[in-house]
Scaffold this active site. Structure first.
Site: not given
Lengths: 82, 308
Positions: B153, B213, B245, B254, B264
């Site tokens: 993503h 990112h 997270h 990261y 990431e």
């Protein structure tokens, strides 16, 4: 220069991507000798580079330097936290 | 709902300041496989478990950032239907001819309300994942570095969050999975076209469109920790982690590519079905939503971006 600052545990210049891409560590070299690697033109124009405005992460000092910090981290909108 | 519209993130084209340094980073450290170089000098790479020819394109430029993120759709009929729907929504459409990126079919490019360029395409040449389709091995030999499994993503920053969320959910059929809200104001929106925690995510920020990112999936927490080892061994610029997270539950680390684009690698995030409720984080818990352990917002993580 930025890596040196970090390794000495010192602060003063904001630390961002350390790769010349984000522009956070923008400084003006007031006095001294240095060389620079490639920096994103989104943050350092040709004119700025000629006038000694550079990114600290891409700058290698070749003498003692006097610098002025220009960069600042812009925070994302988080209004409840402001 | 079977996946019939947008299938998945297909690729991201990134601008890098030094191509050779970037290739070393993405190929040897992240562990992507170099599959092609085109006549413009762009380098194409894929993560090992992807079937199509590429998922990352590196283009040398004088500024860092994201040129575009592209999604693969089911077939050409779907592509033209989305093109019509995007026009109706008010997007300016640009058709990019097949072969402008080698091994990729015709692309439909549009700017989202946040200003980011996205593309849809239906066809990309098959490359394979290095494993036989008959009696397959669990993994191919000879992988490098962090051994990223797939491009997963992108997270991007932009001003008109509401507009981009509307476009992705109402036109492209994405599902909102998680959000951060401050009263009525949505600050962050995570969306999927499939059953993932996110295929694209937006954070509201004034000003120009930004890339926060580009993310790649790993299999295990052990792999995330090992990525941290590689980051130190190869002197890669670390940003945050390894940590967890709150948003998506992902276990994550990261770091930055040599041009300052944030990457990431993560594992074990959550999943959704069409009937899964949206998860909401309140703005006063933003620190916990982002870094579940420290619960502190980090200026560099929140504020450092490259262009889009």
């Amino acid at each position: 220069m930025l890596k040196g600052m970090e390794q000495l545990g010192r602060k003063g210049i904001p630390v961002g991507c350390r790769g010349g891409g984000c522009g956070i560590c923008k400084i003006e070299i007031v006095r001294g000798d240095y060389s620079c690697q490639r920096m994103s033109r989104a943050h350092i124009s040709v004119e700025e580079e000629a006038q000694g405005v550079v990114l600290a992460c891409r700058t290698r000092p070749q003498s003692d330097l006097d610098v002025r910090v220009l960069g600042k981290i812009q925070r994302a909108v988080m209004r409840a936290l402001d | 709902m079977a996946m019939t519209g947008v299938l998945r993130p297909g690729h991201v084209q990134l601008r890098v300041l030094d191509l050779d340094e970037a290739v070393t980073h993405y190929r040897d450290y992240l562990g992507l496989i170099e599959t092609h170089r085109d006549s413009q000098g762009r380098v194409y790479l894929k993560a090992w478990d992807e079937q199509d020819w590429f998922s990352v394109v590196l283009r040398e430029a004088d500024e860092a950032g994201m040129d575009h993120m592209a999604f693969k759709v089911l077939d050409e009929e779907t592509l033209w239907r989305f093109q019509a729907d995007l026009k109706k929504f008010g997007c300016q459409i640009e058709r990019i001819a097949a072969g402008e990126l080698d091994h990729c079919g015709e692309r439909v490019r549009f700017a989202a309300p946040t200003g980011h360029l996205f593309e849809l395409y239906a066809n990309k040449d098959h490359y394979g994942n290095g494993i036989s389709t008959t009696n397959p091995a669990p993994w191919p030999e000879g992988l490098k570095g962090m051994q990223a499994v797939r491009f997963d993503h992108c997270l991007v920053y932009g001003e008109d969050l509401d507009g981009s969320v509307k476009l992705f959910t109402e036109v492209l059929g994405f599902q909102l999975t998680e959000q951060i809200v401050d009263g009525d104001l949505q600050l962050a929106a995570f969306m999927t076209c499939s059953t993932k925690a996110h295929d694209v995510a937006f954070i509201r920020q004034e000003g120009k469109a930004k890339l926060h990112h580009a993310s790649f999936m790993l299999k295990t927490w052990e792999n995330v920790l090992r990525a941290g080892d590689i980051i130190s061994m190869k002197d890669i610029a670390l940003d945050m982690g390894p940590t967890r997270h709150g948003l998506t539950r992902g276990q994550t680390i990261y770091f930055f590519d040599p041009s300052g684009n944030r990457n990431e690698v993560f594992c074990e995030d959550s999943y959704v079905y069409p009937d899964t409720p949206v998860l909401t984080w309140t703005a006063d818990r933003t620190g916990q939503a982002i870094f579940y352990h420290s619960r502190e917002l980090n200026d560099r993580f929140m504020g450092v971006t490259t262009g889009a």
